[in-house]
Design a protein around this motif. Structure first.
Motif, PDB file in Angstrom:
ATOM      1  N   VAL A 122      12.794  -2.140  25.736  1.00 27.56           N
ATOM      2  CA  VAL A 122      13.386  -0.880  25.458  1.00 27.56           C
ATOM      3  C   VAL A 122      14.464  -0.466  26.427  1.00 27.56           C
ATOM      4  O   VAL A 122      14.419  -0.772  27.805  1.00 27.56           O
ATOM      5  CB  VAL A 122      12.290   0.209  25.582  1.00 27.56           C
ATOM      6  N   VAL A 123      15.717  -0.219  25.915  1.00 31.90           N
ATOM      7  CA  VAL A 123      16.739   0.269  26.833  1.00 31.90           C
ATOM      8  C   VAL A 123      17.091   1.700  26.330  1.00 31.90           C
ATOM      9  O   VAL A 123      17.007   1.975  25.387  1.00 31.90           O
ATOM     10  CB  VAL A 123      17.934  -0.698  26.842  1.00 31.90           C
ATOM     11  N   GLY A 124      17.640   2.546  27.453  1.00 30.94           N
ATOM     12  CA  GLY A 124      17.964   3.728  26.996  1.00 30.94           C
ATOM     13  C   GLY A 124      18.864   4.375  28.149  1.00 30.94           C
ATOM     14  O   GLY A 124      18.932   3.948  29.105  1.00 30.94           O
ATOM     15  N   ALA A 125      18.994   5.788  28.063  1.00 30.28           N
ATOM     16  CA  ALA A 125      19.642   6.481  29.087  1.00 30.28           C
ATOM     17  C   ALA A 125      18.883   7.743  28.987  1.00 30.28           C
ATOM     18  O   ALA A 125      18.337   8.423  28.183  1.00 30.28           O
ATOM     19  CB  ALA A 125      21.038   6.873  28.803  1.00 30.28           C
ATOM     20  N   VAL A 126      18.823   8.290  30.444  1.00 26.66           N
ATOM     21  CA  VAL A 126      18.175   9.770  30.614  1.00 26.66           C
ATOM     22  C   VAL A 126      18.954  10.569  31.635  1.00 26.66           C
ATOM     23  O   VAL A 126      19.527  10.319  32.308  1.00 26.66           O
ATOM     24  CB  VAL A 126      16.688   9.595  31.085  1.00 26.66           C
ATOM     25  N   ALA A 127      19.150  12.074  31.142  1.00 28.27           N
ATOM     26  CA  ALA A 127      19.893  13.118  31.960  1.00 28.27           C
ATOM     27  C   ALA A 127      18.780  13.921  32.357  1.00 28.27           C
ATOM     28  O   ALA A 127      17.713  14.356  31.519  1.00 28.27           O
ATOM     29  CB  ALA A 127      20.699  13.545  30.963  1.00 28.27           C
ATOM     30  N   ALA A 163      20.336   4.797  33.804  1.00 23.70           N
ATOM     31  CA  ALA A 163      20.075   3.930  32.471  1.00 23.70           C
ATOM     32  C   ALA A 163      18.648   3.663  32.869  1.00 23.70           C
ATOM     33  O   ALA A 163      18.065   3.568  33.956  1.00 23.70           O
ATOM     34  CB  ALA A 163      20.877   2.656  32.764  1.00 23.70           C
ATOM     35  N   ARG A 164      17.936   3.399  31.656  1.00 29.50           N
ATOM     36  CA  ARG A 164      16.512   2.787  31.919  1.00 29.50           C
ATOM     37  C   ARG A 164      16.122   1.336  30.918  1.00 29.50           C
ATOM     38  O   ARG A 164      16.887   1.376  29.947  1.00 29.50           O
ATOM     39  CB  ARG A 164      15.690   3.848  31.243  1.00 29.50           C
ATOM     40  N   ILE A 165      15.607   0.600  31.367  1.00 27.75           N
ATOM     41  CA  ILE A 165      14.972  -0.545  30.837  1.00 27.75           C
ATOM     42  C   ILE A 165      13.729  -0.942  31.071  1.00 27.75           C
ATOM     43  O   ILE A 165      13.219  -0.733  32.033  1.00 27.75           O
ATOM     44  CB  ILE A 165      16.184  -1.835  31.143  1.00 27.75           C
ATOM     45  N   GLY A 166      12.902  -1.377  29.968  1.00 29.47           N
ATOM     46  CA  GLY A 166      11.667  -1.559  30.100  1.00 29.47           C
ATOM     47  C   GLY A 166      11.177  -2.369  29.139  1.00 29.47           C
ATOM     48  O   GLY A 166      11.558  -2.906  28.260  1.00 29.47           O
ATOM     49  N   ALA A 172       1.735   1.339  26.313  1.00 24.40           N
ATOM     50  CA  ALA A 172       2.480   1.531  27.496  1.00 24.40           C
ATOM     51  C   ALA A 172       3.693   1.078  27.651  1.00 24.40           C
ATOM     52  O   ALA A 172       4.335   0.015  27.239  1.00 24.40           O
ATOM     53  CB  ALA A 172       1.722   1.038  28.815  1.00 24.40           C
ATOM     54  N   LEU A 173       4.614   1.668  28.498  1.00 25.99           N
ATOM     55  CA  LEU A 173       6.110   1.188  28.646  1.00 25.99           C
ATOM     56  C   LEU A 173       6.277   1.120  29.884  1.00 25.99           C
ATOM     57  O   LEU A 173       6.300   2.138  30.921  1.00 25.99           O
ATOM     58  CB  LEU A 173       7.090   2.162  27.935  1.00 25.99           C
ATOM     59  N   LEU A 174       6.536   0.071  30.525  1.00 24.88           N
ATOM     60  CA  LEU A 174       6.903  -0.313  32.009  1.00 24.88           C
ATOM     61  C   LEU A 174       8.361  -0.186  32.061  1.00 24.88           C
ATOM     62  O   LEU A 174       8.816  -0.982  31.456  1.00 24.88           O
ATOM     63  CB  LEU A 174       6.256  -1.633  32.571  1.00 24.88           C
ATOM     64  N   TYR A 175       8.745   0.370  33.097  1.00 29.36           N
ATOM     65  CA  TYR A 175      10.500   0.390  33.120  1.00 29.36           C
ATOM     66  C   TYR A 175      11.078   0.750  34.569  1.00 29.36           C
ATOM     67  O   TYR A 175      10.229   0.906  35.484  1.00 29.36           O
ATOM     68  CB  TYR A 175      10.963   1.710  32.233  1.00 29.36           C
ATOM     69  N   GLY A 176      12.160   0.051  34.635  1.00 33.87           N
ATOM     70  CA  GLY A 176      12.972   0.409  35.853  1.00 33.87           C
ATOM     71  C   GLY A 176      14.200   1.502  35.454  1.00 33.87           C
ATOM     72  O   GLY A 176      14.553   1.517  34.276  1.00 33.87           O
ATOM     73  N   THR A 177      14.616   1.956  36.508  1.00 30.74           N
ATOM     74  CA  THR A 177      15.642   3.058  36.074  1.00 30.74           C
ATOM     75  C   THR A 177      16.430   3.233  37.375  1.00 30.74           C
ATOM     76  O   THR A 177      16.287   2.989  38.477  1.00 30.74           O
ATOM     77  CB  THR A 177      15.030   4.490  35.707  1.00 30.74           C
ATOM     78  N   ALA A 178      17.698   3.418  37.296  1.00 32.55           N
ATOM     79  CA  ALA A 178      19.063   3.709  38.249  1.00 32.55           C
ATOM     80  C   ALA A 178      20.349   4.308  37.700  1.00 32.55           C
ATOM     81  O   ALA A 178      20.319   4.119  36.525  1.00 32.55           O
ATOM     82  CB  ALA A 178      19.398   2.256  38.870  1.00 32.55           C
ATOM     83  N   GLY A 179      20.865   5.045  38.446  1.00 28.77           N
ATOM     84  CA  GLY A 179      22.053   5.762  37.988  1.00 28.77           C
ATOM     85  C   GLY A 179      22.536   6.675  39.009  1.00 28.77           C
ATOM     86  O   GLY A 179      22.139   6.770  40.313  1.00 28.77           O
ATOM     87  N   ALA A 180      23.433   7.503  38.561  1.00 26.32           N
ATOM     88  CA  ALA A 180      23.977   8.631  39.482  1.00 26.32           C
ATOM     89  C   ALA A 180      23.566   9.779  39.512  1.00 26.32           C
ATOM     90  O   ALA A 180      22.715  10.398  38.743  1.00 26.32           O
ATOM     91  CB  ALA A 180      25.554   8.847  38.953  1.00 26.32           C
ATOM     92  N   ASP A 208      26.922  13.768  46.406  1.00 28.93           N
ATOM     93  CA  ASP A 208      26.926  12.899  45.441  1.00 28.93           C
ATOM     94  C   ASP A 208      26.267  11.396  45.915  1.00 28.93           C
ATOM     95  O   ASP A 208      26.226  11.118  47.027  1.00 28.93           O
ATOM     96  CB  ASP A 208      28.438  12.443  44.871  1.00 28.93           C
ATOM     97  N   GLY A 209      25.634  10.701  45.163  1.00 30.18           N
ATOM     98  CA  GLY A 209      25.211   9.284  45.336  1.00 30.18           C
ATOM     99  C   GLY A 209      24.490   8.895  44.114  1.00 30.18           C
ATOM    100  O   GLY A 209      24.858   8.762  43.125  1.00 30.18           O
ATOM    101  N   TYR A 210      23.154   8.301  44.615  1.00 30.70           N
ATOM    102  CA  TYR A 210      22.372   7.609  43.277  1.00 30.70           C
ATOM    103  C   TYR A 210      20.874   7.752  43.622  1.00 30.70           C
ATOM    104  O   TYR A 210      20.454   8.181  44.451  1.00 30.70           O
ATOM    105  CB  TYR A 210      22.872   5.902  43.621  1.00 30.70           C
ATOM    106  N   GLN A 211      20.240   7.298  42.257  1.00 28.06           N
ATOM    107  CA  GLN A 211      18.867   7.310  42.244  1.00 28.06           C
ATOM    108  C   GLN A 211      18.401   6.214  41.791  1.00 28.06           C
ATOM    109  O   GLN A 211      19.055   5.266  40.929  1.00 28.06           O
ATOM    110  CB  GLN A 211      18.363   8.352  41.346  1.00 28.06           C
ATOM    111  N   ALA A 212      17.039   5.434  41.975  1.00 25.08           N
ATOM    112  CA  ALA A 212      16.662   4.184  41.484  1.00 25.08           C
ATOM    113  C   ALA A 212      15.019   4.193  41.737  1.00 25.08           C
ATOM    114  O   ALA A 212      14.595   5.090  42.800  1.00 25.08           O
ATOM    115  CB  ALA A 212      17.125   2.966  42.440  1.00 25.08           C
ATOM    116  N   GLY A 213      14.372   3.611  40.823  1.00 26.43           N
ATOM    117  CA  GLY A 213      12.983   3.738  40.919  1.00 26.43           C
ATOM    118  C   GLY A 213      12.442   2.984  39.626  1.00 26.43           C
ATOM    119  O   GLY A 213      13.041   2.173  39.030  1.00 26.43           O
TER     120      GLY A 213
END
Length: 286
Positions: A122-127, A163-166, A172-180, A208-213
């Motif tokens: 699964v791939v996607g984007a989240v705001a 962005a999100r990829i899982g 269950a959906l296990l995922y990683g995510t990163a973005g601005a 400004d910066g980034y998020q990851a998790g």
């Protein structure tokens, strides 16, 4: 004998036919593959903790040339800030050293996203948009006066696009995510020094910066899921400079010693704001 045979047949019927039927009706179907494709909206709440920078300190610009690396010395040439610095706000019970730790905070927000499923991937984007309470980071330096000087910054709100990829496994959906990420940050300055004057010379509030998790999303119903995740946010904090003037201090005050009697600019040494967040939330999928 007929009764025994009849009873045995009943047992075989229940174990061979009825039991699987009951299992199918009452046991979770781990082979089920929910459909993750499509839009969703959700809410979440977090417990947050700002990065502790134990080696952070204040930096000074004595000649006002824009370079913050000058020592502040007394008329005798001694280091006016020899008591040192610590991460956190000044501990009034420890004049000359010691800080209270930054308090833990909380976060609440809303999100909207869209996922696309390709088999088990699964791939996607989240705001997202978040509001914060208690997300603060402070540093204090002590002078030989004695006096304390504290810089405090607080994250007020934050917008993120990631962005999100899982990998989908059963419900269950296990995922990683990163973005601005970009947020609004407020700055404050406090001092126990009542002799000098203090004036903020810069006060930009944009960071400004980034998020990851990463995390897990669990489908409870075809249109409803719950989430648990960890996110790290790193922001380039806006510069916040304070000019120390003479005020009512004596002429030999370390901040206004000759040859520069105008004053001294000071700022904190760490230009980044880091925040850890552990979240729980829920999504509605369309």
């Amino acid at each position: 004998m007929i009764k025994i045979i009849s009873g045995a047949a009943t047992v075989l019927l229940l174990t061979g036919v009825a039991a699987p039927a009951l299992a199918q009706n009452w046991m979770p179907n781990w082979d089920a593959r929910p459909e993750w494709s499509g839009p969703y909206i959700g809410v979440y709440g977090s417990a947050t903790k700002a990065n502790d920078q134990d080696d952070e300190r204040l930096r000074f610009d004595r000649n006002l040339d824009g370079n913050f690396g000058d020592p502040v010395v007394t008329a005798a040439g001694a280091d006016a800030f020899s008591p040192g610095s610590c991460g956190g706000s000044a501990n009034t019970g420890a004049i000359g050293g010691g800080c209270d730790d930054d308090a833990d905070g909380s976060e609440g927000g809303v999100r909207a996203g869209w996922d696309f499923q390709f088999g088990s991937f699964v791939v996607g984007a989240v705001a997202e948009y978040s509001g914060f309470a208690g997300a603060e980071d402070s540093v204090t330096s002590y002078s030989t006066t004695p006096a304390s000087y504290t810089f405090e910054r607080k994250l007020e709100n934050l917008a993120a696009l990631r962005a999100r990829i899982g990998y989908a496994y059963g419900p269950a959906l296990l995922y990683g995510t990163a973005g601005a990420a970009s947020g609004e940050m407020s700055n404050q300055f406090y001092s126990s020094n009542t002799q000098n004057s203090f004036t903020a010379t810069t006060d930009d509030d944009q960071a400004d910066g980034y998020q990851a998790g990463g995390g897990v999303e669990y489908m409870l119903a075809p249109n409803f899921s719950v989430t648990g995740e960890y996110l790290y946010t790193s922001l380039e904090a806006p510069e916040f400079d304070v000019r120390v003037g003479r005020g009512v201090a004596i002429a030999t005050n370390p901040f206004v010693l000759t040859p520069n009697t105008t004053g001294t600019d000071m700022r904190r040494s760490n230009g980044r704001f880091g925040l850890h967040a552990v979240r729980i939330g829920m999504n509605y999928r369309f």
